[in-house]
Each structure stands twice: as C-alpha cells, then as structure tokens.
Design a protein around this motif. Structure first.
Motif, short mmCIF file in Angstrom:
data_model
loop_
_atom_site.label_atom_id
_atom_site.label_comp_id
_atom_site.label_asym_id
_atom_site.label_seq_id
_atom_site.Cartn_x
_atom_site.Cartn_y
_atom_site.Cartn_z
N PHE A 586 -0.48 -23.82 54.64
CA PHE A 586 -0.46 -22.80 53.54
C PHE A 586 0.36 -21.67 52.69
O PHE A 586 1.63 -21.01 53.96
N LEU A 587 0.67 -21.76 51.97
CA LEU A 587 1.87 -21.23 51.12
C LEU A 587 1.72 -19.89 51.13
O LEU A 587 2.70 -19.39 50.80
N ASN A 588 0.85 -19.33 50.95
CA ASN A 588 0.23 -17.94 51.19
C ASN A 588 0.27 -16.79 52.61
O ASN A 588 -0.44 -16.07 52.09
N VAL A 589 0.34 -17.47 53.47
CA VAL A 589 0.01 -16.83 54.77
C VAL A 589 0.98 -15.88 54.77
O VAL A 589 2.17 -15.48 54.42
N ASN A 590 0.37 -14.71 55.23
CA ASN A 590 1.27 -13.43 55.07
C ASN A 590 1.68 -13.17 56.72
O ASN A 590 1.12 -12.95 58.05
N ASP A 591 2.95 -12.71 57.24
CA ASP A 591 3.92 -12.91 57.49
C ASP A 591 3.88 -14.20 58.95
O ASP A 591 3.62 -13.34 59.93
N GLY A 592 3.31 -15.09 58.53
CA GLY A 592 3.11 -16.47 59.43
C GLY A 592 1.37 -16.19 59.97
O GLY A 592 1.97 -16.46 61.25
N GLN A 593 0.96 -15.46 60.09
CA GLN A 593 0.29 -14.99 60.61
C GLN A 593 -0.89 -16.39 60.36
O GLN A 593 -1.73 -16.09 59.65
N LEU A 594 -1.04 -17.15 61.52
CA LEU A 594 -1.73 -18.45 61.29
C LEU A 594 -1.85 -18.94 62.48
O LEU A 594 -0.96 -18.84 63.06
N LYS A 595 -3.40 -19.42 62.87
CA LYS A 595 -3.73 -19.43 64.11
C LYS A 595 -4.83 -21.21 64.40
O LYS A 595 -5.22 -20.81 64.09
N LEU A 596 -3.60 -21.92 64.38
CA LEU A 596 -5.49 -23.48 64.73
C LEU A 596 -6.40 -22.48 65.82
O LEU A 596 -5.96 -22.44 66.82
N LEU A 597 -7.39 -22.34 65.39
CA LEU A 597 -8.99 -22.64 66.33
C LEU A 597 -9.25 -23.39 66.78
O LEU A 597 -9.69 -23.60 68.35
N LYS A 598 -9.19 -24.80 66.21
CA LYS A 598 -9.80 -25.73 66.48
C LYS A 598 -9.35 -27.28 65.68
O LYS A 598 -9.74 -26.87 64.61
N SER A 599 -10.06 -28.57 66.34
CA SER A 599 -9.64 -29.34 66.14
C SER A 599 -10.66 -30.41 65.68
O SER A 599 -9.93 -30.32 67.59
N GLY A 600 -10.40 -31.41 64.79
CA GLY A 600 -11.56 -32.34 65.34
C GLY A 600 -11.90 -33.79 64.62
O GLY A 600 -11.41 -33.71 63.13
N MET A 601 -11.47 -34.89 65.03
CA MET A 601 -11.83 -35.74 63.68
C MET A 601 -13.18 -36.76 63.98
O MET A 601 -13.61 -36.91 65.34
N TYR A 602 -13.75 -36.76 63.04
CA TYR A 602 -15.58 -37.58 62.90
C TYR A 602 -15.28 -38.47 62.15
O TYR A 602 -14.27 -38.76 61.31
N VAL A 603 -15.81 -39.29 62.23
CA VAL A 603 -16.52 -40.42 61.18
C VAL A 603 -18.25 -40.31 60.56
O VAL A 603 -18.94 -39.92 61.20
N ARG A 604 -17.60 -40.26 58.99
CA ARG A 604 -18.59 -39.87 58.69
C ARG A 604 -19.30 -41.81 57.56
O ARG A 604 -18.46 -42.15 57.22
N GLN A 605 -20.77 -41.23 58.02
CA GLN A 605 -21.68 -42.33 58.14
C GLN A 605 -22.20 -42.22 56.01
O GLN A 605 -22.51 -41.84 55.74
N THR A 606 -21.29 -44.20 55.54
CA THR A 606 -21.12 -43.85 54.19
C THR A 606 -22.08 -45.17 53.90
O THR A 606 -22.24 -44.98 52.68
N GLY A 607 -22.16 -45.56 54.19
CA GLY A 607 -22.88 -47.71 54.44
C GLY A 607 -23.74 -47.68 55.28
O GLY A 607 -23.43 -47.19 55.93
N GLU A 608 -24.54 -49.24 54.59
CA GLU A 608 -24.88 -49.48 55.76
C GLU A 608 -24.33 -51.01 56.65
O GLU A 608 -22.90 -51.00 56.40
N PRO A 609 -24.84 -50.60 58.43
CA PRO A 609 -23.36 -51.55 59.10
C PRO A 609 -23.69 -53.13 58.30
O PRO A 609 -24.51 -53.35 58.07
N ASP A 610 -22.62 -53.59 59.27
CA ASP A 610 -22.62 -55.74 58.75
C ASP A 610 -24.23 -55.78 59.64
O ASP A 610 -24.93 -55.09 60.43
N PRO A 611 -24.78 -57.02 59.40
CA PRO A 611 -25.97 -57.83 59.84
C PRO A 611 -25.58 -57.39 61.29
O PRO A 611 -24.79 -58.78 61.49
N PRO A 612 -26.46 -58.12 62.19
CA PRO A 612 -25.62 -57.72 63.98
C PRO A 612 -25.85 -58.86 64.22
O PRO A 612 -26.32 -60.54 63.60
#
Length: 869
Positions: A586-612
C-alpha cells in the motif's frame, strides 16, 4: 450346474437326438468358475459332411444364450465360414451391451447400436432374419432393429463349417482363446426362409420349440469338444428366480440387512415352496457353523409387525405372501418377532431379534459390485457378482474372469482365472470380515504397475462413478465429499481432503506461466471496502477495513473435490505454504498504520470437472487448472492519507485514493486485468456520504498499481444546525440591538459585546475541529463577516450615542452670530439643510444598510461556493 473341468471327448453323433418336442440340449462352453479361455472348447457342424444344400437366399438364425463371463475382446455365439476369404460369412457376437453381426464378411452393425442386456446369468433369445437386402433383429422376441444390408446380394453357400462358442479367423480354424464364449448355448436353429415374428415371439417366450429346417442343435448331430451338456425342459429358460447366497457369519438382523445392501442385494426370503426347499438344501453345508446344537439356523429377512399384526420384510416393509411355519409356530408373542429357518427341516419359526444368526442375501441379475483400483480399460470390466461358495465362503466373481475368494484362513485372494494367477492377498484383522469397501491389499504378482510385496488400495462396492465410496463400502453422493461434514458413518468422506495436486516440478518461489509461456500471468484483483471506522479531518486521513482478493490461474496445479461455494474450498496452511502467492504493498499508508487481520487461500470453481475415472479407488472429483482459479483473500485494517480540500467546508466533497502495488514482479511477469471494487456497507457514513467509487489499473516504475478512487461528500445538515443556525441567531441578536431605545446605551453595548464574544468562541471551536491551512476557508470568511458585522453594530452604537437626539433639536434654536457687531441673528431655513440625528442613523441601519450587507454577502458566498464546485 456351473462346473469346471468338463473333459468331454470329441464325439461325432450320426443319429438323431432323442429329445422330446419340449426339451432342448444345452451346451456348457467354458462355463466353470476356474475355466480358462481355450480354443479347444466348441460345438461344430460341418455342412459338407452331410447332404448337399442349396445356397441360402433368405435366412433366419436363432439361438438362446446364457453368458457366464465376458472376454476382453468379444463373446462369439455363432460363427460360420466357407472359405478363408469368407471367414465371417455369418458371425453373431456380443461385446458388453453391443450386439453385433457380420453378413457376407461385412459388419452390418458398425453404424448401429443394437443394445442388449449385458448382465450375466440370464437367458436371452436372439433372432436374425435376412431377406436381402433387408434384415431384422429380435431380442427376446421383440424387434429392436431393422435396416438394409451393406453386403452384395450374394447367397451364402452351405458347404462350410459352423462353430458355437468360437470365432473363425479362417475357414474351420484360426481360433482365438480371447474370442471364445463362456456360458450356455441352446436352441440354435437355422431356417432357409423368413420366420414369422409370431413364431419368433413364441420361441422366445418358451411357448414353442420350433426347430430349424437347415440346422437344429436339438435334432441335428453336432461335434462336441470338451463341452458339457444338459437336457432341459424349455419352460426353464423363461423362469426368473432370485439368486441367493448364504453368509455363514452370525450377525444381528440390522447388521445382516446392512451387509446385504453393501453387496447390492437384500435379505433373501423364499417366495414359494421350491425356493424355500432350495434354500434349505443349500444351507445344509453350514448347519454346524451356523446352528450348532440349536434349532435356530438362518435368519430370514422378516419380522413381526406387532402394531399391524403381520409379518413384513425388513428391507421394504412389505407383507409376506408365502410362509412355511413349523407346527406351533410362531409362538413368541411380542418378544420373539424375527423370522428364522429351522435347522431340522425346511420350516420356519420365530426368534428374538437380539440373537446373532447366519443369513442369506438374494440378488437379481441387475445387482453387481464394482472393483476399483485396477487398470481395466473399460468400466464394464470392474463388475463383480456375489456368487456361490469356495472353501465354505461366498466369493465374488468378475464379469471378465477375476475372482475374489476366501482362502479359509482369514485371507481373501484376488485371482485372474484367465491366466490362473493370484494377483493380491487381503489379510483381515476380523476373521469373519469381507473384502467389501476400501482395503489395502498386498501384491503377490506384479500388475498394473504395482510391484510385488507392495500395497495397493482396492475398493469393492456398489458405488457408481457419480458416488463416493466410504471405507466400509457404503455410498454417498460425490457432491458431499469434503464438505466439512461427516456423511459416511465412518467419516471417511472427510479424510484426505487436500484440494491441490502438486506436481514434482512445482516451484512456489516464482510466478506460474501465463496463458501461454511468452505472456505474463494475468491476475484479477477485487477490492472490498468493508468498513470506514474513522475519517480524521485533523490528520487528513481515513481508517478503513479493506479486503484485497487476487485471483489467477495456476497452470501447474490441478484440484479435487472443489465446490460451487468458494468458501468451502479453503486451502490448508500446509497447502498455502506450497503454493505461489502474490504480494501487495500500500503506497499511501498513513504513518505505517497497517495491520493484517486475516488471510485465506481458496479455489474458485470456473469449469466442469473431468469425467469420473472408473478405476479411481479414492473416487475424487478432479478439476484441471482451467476449471479452477486460486483466490487469495487478505483483510487489512489501515489508515490512508488523503489530501482534504477544505475551502468549501462544510459543503466540501473530498476525493481520496488507495494505491495498491503488485510487488511480486513487474508487468513483464505479472499483469492486472478486470479490476473491480465494491462497498457493501452503508454509504451514509456518520459525517460523510460515500459515492463515485472507481478503480483504475496504472503502472508505476514498471509495476502494476491499483488506484481505488472514491468521494466523501460531507453531510452538512447537522452543521447547519450547529454552525450556521447559531451564527444567524447571533447576527439577529446583534441586529436586534439596533431596535433598543437610545437611552439604554448600556444594554445595547453589553448585548452587542456579548454576542461578539459568543460568536468568536463559536468560531474558535469550529476552527479547532479543522486542520490548520494556509488558505482562508469559506467558513472563515463567514465568521469574519459575522464578526465584522457585529463589530460595525458596536461602532454604530457608539456613533449614535454621540449624536444629538431629535427631541433635543426642538428645544434649541439655531442662531448665527454676526462678526460685524456681534449680534445673534436667527438662521433662516434652507432647502439643503438637514439634521443628522441618532434616530435617523439607526433607522437607516435597520431598514437598509445591514439587510443589504447581509444579502450581498450571502449572494457572494454562494456564488463563490458554486464557482469552485
């Protein structure tokens, strides 16, 4: 009887068969469980050995078959050849559920789908009628296909060789063991004319046993090689009976019912006297193991419904229509309400349902299990049946010659009977356990890439490719796999729920490639302005909770079991550490006041699965990289600086920015596209109204930068009440002092001075809530005007105090002193002479000067505001 080791010498019969019209001769061709594919088992008839026959112009071929197991290639029924070039003059065969045929060396069914029943151990009647150039195909007396032949209109000479159960690759030879038949064939008939559909229907439904005038295996002597034979009444071909297998393991009724269901069967209950007698006779071999000295022998899947007063099936709750009670039974009342087959005769009794007893499972021909984890080429090859007994235990027989049987000492063997090879062994902790479900087998002979003495997980269950197999063999829908809830009773559907497949060459220290290897990876950013906690006018900053979501396609990853809901596809901490993720600044953070509250990685389904994959024992749903996008979501709490322009305060609108830099790599490696921003909260903040939210993709020093722009329009309604309304009232008070009597100078002075002090205090209070600026704000001009106006009123009061009053002017007389003689001469009135009195000054200020000044200033004030807007 399905037997192995039929060794019948080659016999040439020259006399007619002594069979009645209602009887048929059944040929057993490699029908035993252990029978290996062979070219030496067949039935043959050489037309050249008999009287000369005319070539066939029209032709009808019918036969009845019972398939015991399939071959990896085809299962030939009838093959006729009269030369090496015409080795498929007539050929009728089945591959899975495809019924096909050759006519004059042309595969007439190549573009057709002649579907037939592909289940095992059931009689089917096939009939082919040829009246060149057309043909008709009947299965079980029903027309399923008609069409036009491809081959030329050449008659078929009757000087060749007919084989049953083998395919000829050349005239009277060229046999292939993997293109042989395993099962029963009977009622093979050939006519040299078109048989009527009504006759075909009668034969198929066991109402007639018409015999061919060219060939009939019930009347024509044929050559038999290592073939077993039986004579059967034709009515037996149309009887449908439920098959049963006795399970010599004692269980509670509920557990027994569950076992039968896992084996794709159901509690067997005889439906007539014949079935009851057959069950009793088959159970005699288990009398000691299942009953001992007790008369209680085999559980029959029914219980006494006390409320309804009748015996019903445990499986479906339907009432029993046939019973075989022993004299004096049932006699248990409300306590003994489960049905049992007695040990000493084929009669029934009732026992307590809390007892453990052996039981039997019944199945139809449509019931089968599937063995997964091998390398079969087709799903049809995974099918297994719960069948008879080996070593005193039921066994599972595959459609294509595989066999799972009990060794007799707490082990189950997986055998390929086609090569007589033991492939794997399953050692059971529970000596009474069965191999149903997902089990770890020990490889004995290398197969499918598994080495000897290695472990291979195989799964035997009724689950389809659209279901997930629990460890115990039960089935749940694939959609519930890894949905954070136990749907299997053993909870196995929530085991091994990693989402990402990592290849051996995956690196998480560098970005994955783009859509092509010469293009940068495209990252789609989404910014969510969650909550504005504070907007600081003094420090020129705003405090906000913000979520940055970055999504991209990693071509080096595959996924499994992902859901439509993104929130259910969260990566574990171990997976997050292995995956490459982009970093932002973040380029315009005021006086370094930045705190990471939470983080997560997910997978978003965008297509169909392979045939079983039908061989997948884990039965996971696999998604290719293009069917899923990685999404990194990080939520921050930060203070950002904003250049507030306060000239128009409190009617100002501030334009603020959040600058987000993609710091992992420059735009040659990473690029931003399709940026979006959203604010789902209330746009009416305590002091401002949030509007015109925009996002732009820019580049700074070669790096991609997001510019989130929004406007904060100050809500001035309260300020009108707290600033302008008091100042208007104070102006009114100051203006009102002009109407106080002239003699009350002290009152006018005190009121005006007090108003001035209050106005200044209000001005000071408002100014303290705003940052110090080098420029004069509109609010400052307003207060300056109000202060100067009150000050001018004070000046007026002082001025009029020193002017004479009109009453005093009437009491005195104005005279002029002559300089010549010093006489006083009264002045004469003049048109240009007027008297400036205090009353006139106040009157002018009241009615003209101050209202005009206020009006002009307000107009100028609003014009300035509008001009700078």
């Amino acid at each position: 009887m399905v037997g192995g080791g039929w060794l019948v010498a080659v016999v040439l019969a020259h006399t007619a068969l002594s069979l009645s019209r209602e009887e048929s001769k059944v040929f057993l061709l490699q029908a035993g469980v252990y029978d290996q594919p062979s070219t030496e088992v067949f039935v043959r008839y050489n037309f050249s050995s008999g009287p000369a026959l005319s070539p066939l112009e029209d032709l009808t071929v019918c036969y009845r078959v019972w398939i015991t197991k399939y071959r990896s290639s085809i299962s030939p029924f009838v093959s006729y050849a009269y030369s090496d070039e015409a080795d498929n003059a007539l050929l009728f065969f089945q591959a899975k559920d495809d019924l096909a045929f050759y006519y004059n060396d042309k595969k007439e069914s190549s573009d057709l789908l002649l579907k037939a029943d592909d289940t095992l151990e059931i009689w089917h009647h096939h009939c082919f009628v040829f009246t060149h150039p057309s043909y008709r195909v009947y299965v079980d007396g029903v027309l399923i296909q008609d069409g036009v032949l491809v081959s030329q209109a050449a008659p078929i000479p009757l000087n060749g060789t007919l084989y049953l159960g083998q395919e000829q690759d050349k005239f009277d030879g060229g046999l292939d063991a993997h293109q042989s038949f395993s099962g029963y064939i009977t009622q093979v008939n050939i006519w040299d004319y078109e048989v009527k559909p009504s006759v075909i229907w009668s034969i198929a439904n066991c109402l007639d046993n018409a015999r061919g005038n060219v060939l009939s295996t019930d009347a024509t002597p044929v050559e038999e090689s290592k073939v077993g034979t039986q004579t059967v009444h034709m009515s037996a071909f149309c009887k449908s009976r439920e098959k049963f297998v006795i399970i010599p393991v004692k269980m509670f009724p509920s557990d027994a019912d569950s076992f039968c269901r896992l084996a794709d069967s159901r509690f067997f209950i005889p439906a007539d006297e014949e079935a009851n007698s057959n069950l009793y006779n088959a159970s005699r071999q288990f009398a000691e193991a299942c009953a001992g000295k007790s008369y209680r022998f085999i559980f029959l899947g029914a219980k006494d419904d006390v409320m309804e007063g009748q015996w019903t099936r445990i499986a479906d709750g339907q009432p029993l229509h046939y019973t075989a009670w022993s004299p004096g039974e049932p006699n248990g009342g409300n306590k003994r309400n489960c049905l049992v087959l007695r040990k000493y005769d084929d009669r029934w009794g009732d026992v307590q349902c809390e007892d453990k007893l052996c039981f039997s499972c019944g199945r139809s021909n449509l019931d089968y299990l599937q063995l997964r984890g091998l390398c079969q080429k087709e799903e049809h090859q995974t099918r297994f049946l719960l069948d008879g007994y080996i070593n005193g235990w039921p066994f599972f027989r595959g459609y294509y010659g595989m066999l799972i049987y009990h060794s007799g000492v707490s082990e189950w063997m997986l055998q390929d009977t086609n090569g007589n090879i033991t492939m794997a062994i399953l050692s059971m902790v529970d000596p009474t356990g069965f191999p149903i479900g997902r089990r770890a087998w020990r490889v004995v002979t290398s197969f499918c890439g598994y080495l000897e003495e290695s472990q291979v997980v195989l799964g035997l269950s009724t689950c389809t490719t659209q279901e997930f197999m629990c460890t115990d063999g039960s089935c749940v829908p694939r959609s519930v796999r890894c949905n954070l809830r136990d749907d299997c009773l053993d909870g196995s559907d929530e085991e091994n729920c990693s989402i990402v497949f990592f290849s051996d060459r995956y690196h998480n220290h560098r970005p994955p490639p783009g859509a092509t290897f010469d293009t940068p990876l495209q990252i789609e950013p989404s910014v969510d302005l969650i909550r504005f906690s504070k907007i600081d006018d003094i420090d020129l900053a705003f405090h906000i909770e913000i979520e940055i979501a970055l999504s991209w396609t990693d071509r080096n990853l595959r996924f499994k079991n992902i859901k439509n809901e993104e929130g259910k596809n969260k990566l574990s901490e171990q997976e997050v550490e292995k995956v490459w993720t982009p970093e932002v600044e973040f380029l315009n953070v005021n006086d370094g006041q930045l705190k990471l509250l939470k983080s997560g990685m997910y997978v978003r389904q965008t297509g169909e699965p392979d045939p079983p994959i039908f061989t997948d024992v884990q039965m996971d749903t696999i998604y290719q990289p293009k069917s899923g996008r990685l999404v990194q979501r990080r939520q921050y709490y930060a203070s950002f600086s904003c250049n507030f322009g306060l000239f128009k305060y409190p009617f100002d609108t501030q334009t603020c920015f959040i600058f987000i830099k993609l710091a992992s790599a420059d735009t040659n490696v990473l690029s931003l596209k399709n940026a979006s921003v959203v604010h789902r909260g209330n746009s009416q903040l305590p002091k401002y109204s949030l509007q015109n939210i925009k996002i732009f993709i820019k580049s700074r020093s070669g790096y991609g930068v997001l510019e989130v722009e929004f406007q904060l329009e100050r809500r001035w309604s309260l300020l009108m009440l707290t600033i302008f309304m008091p100042t208007f009232l104070l102006l009114g008070i100051g203006y009102g002092t002009l109407y106080i009597k002239l003699v009350a100078f002290q009152v006018r002075a005190i009121m005006t001075l007090t108003t001035l002090l209050v106005l200044y205090t209000l001005f000071n209070q408002v100014s303290s809530a705003l940052p110090n600026t080098a420029y004069i704000k509109m609010i400052d001009q307003w207060f300056f005007f109000c202060i100067f106006l009150i000050f001018s009123i004070i000046v007026i009061h002082i001025t009029v105090e020193n002017l004479e009053k009109e009453g005093d002017a009437h009491k005195t007389r104005t005279v002029k002193v002559s300089p010549m003689d010093g006489r006083k001469v009264p002045l004469k009135p003049s048109l240009f002479t007027f008297t400036v009195s205090a009353e006139k000054v106040l009157l002018v200020c009241r009615r003209l000067v101050y209202p005009l000044i206020i009006l002009i200033f307000c107009l100028i004030f609003w014009i300035v505001i509008l001009s700078v807007s």
